[in-house]
Design an enzyme around this catalytic site. Structure first.
Site: not given
Length: 258
Positions: A158, A172
């Site tokens: 990401s 995350y």
């Protein structure tokens, strides 16, 4: 070529394009599905894994309709025993001795409860298990086969794994940031086997994953984001690199990324 001729032997053992086997986790939707479709058009034989069999079947059917080859192998990659069994199934299905030439690790999870003052420890563990531990488990299971093939690994991380993004949440951000050292360590330790890995860091992508945000982006916001196909093409670029080329990290983002 090495002194013992290892590189020459590896070159000799390279399979024909249409014999290469690519195992994709998170292959039933979004970036994983897009990567699988791009790879199939380049001749890879696909094995699609994920938790939702119906979605895997849909992606596989589309690949087959376009002339490609795709198997469906449902998997919860957070389950170590299931990962080992799935690895054995992949090897049993492909070739007399079995082969895995590439991995695309695209399964991901987040929670709308992302702040330190409202997060759930149960959710935190689930996010880390999916985004980090499962990646390492699949790589570990596939590593002997990847060594034999001089394989390539694409870890779909990401933008938050490349640049600090507090809004992505505690779990995350921590799990995706950790994937960078996972990839670098794999490259350092396995280069002599010809194994190479890429830390792929996409910015905002218009997929169903956005539904996990505390405030779900509307259609106008999604219109300026990356599309799954953009990430699929990036994965295809990595997979198409010659065996002597390693793409350590690749970041792509929409112009609108903040």
């Amino acid at each position: 070529m090495t002194d013992d001729g290892t590189a020459d032997q590896r070159a000799t053992d390279q399979p024909a394009t249409d014999d290469r086997v690519l195992w994709v986790t998170g292959g039933g939707s979004g970036m994983g599905a897009a990567a699988a479709q791009v790879a199939a058009r380049s001749g890879w034989r696909l094995v699609l894994s994920g938790r939702r069999t119906d979605r895997l079947d849909t992606v596989a059917a589309g690949i087959r309709a376009a002339g490609g080859t795709a198997d469906v192998l449902p998997l919860d990659a957070t389950d170590p025993e299931a990962v080992t069994a799935a690895r054995d199934t992949v090897l049993g299905r492909h070739g007399r001795h079995g082969r895995i030439d590439g991995l695309v690790l695209s399964a991901g999870l987040n929670s709308p409860r992302r702040r330190s003052d409202d997060q759930s420890m149960t959710d935190l563990r689930a996010v880390i298990d999916t985004n980090l531990t499962a990646v390492v488990q699949v790589v570990d299971a596939a590593l002997p086969a990847l060594r034999r093939s001089g394989g390539v690994v694409v870890v779909v991380s990401s933008y938050a794994g490349w640049s600090s993004q507090p809004g992505a949440g505690v779990a995350y951000s921590a799990s995706k940031t950790a994937l960078g050292p996972v990839v670098r360590t794999l490259n350092q330790q396995e280069a002599h086997h010809g194994v190479r890995a890429t830390h792929l860091c996409p910015g905002d992508v218009a997929t169903d994953f956005l539904d996990q945000r505390p405030s779900v982006p509307d259609a106008a916001a999604r219109a300026v984001m990356l599309m799954p196909e953009d990430v699929g093409r990036a994965v295809g670029f990595v997979l198409s690199a010659p065996a002597h080329v390693r793409i350590d990290e690749l970041v792509l983002s929409p112009v609108s990324q903040r």
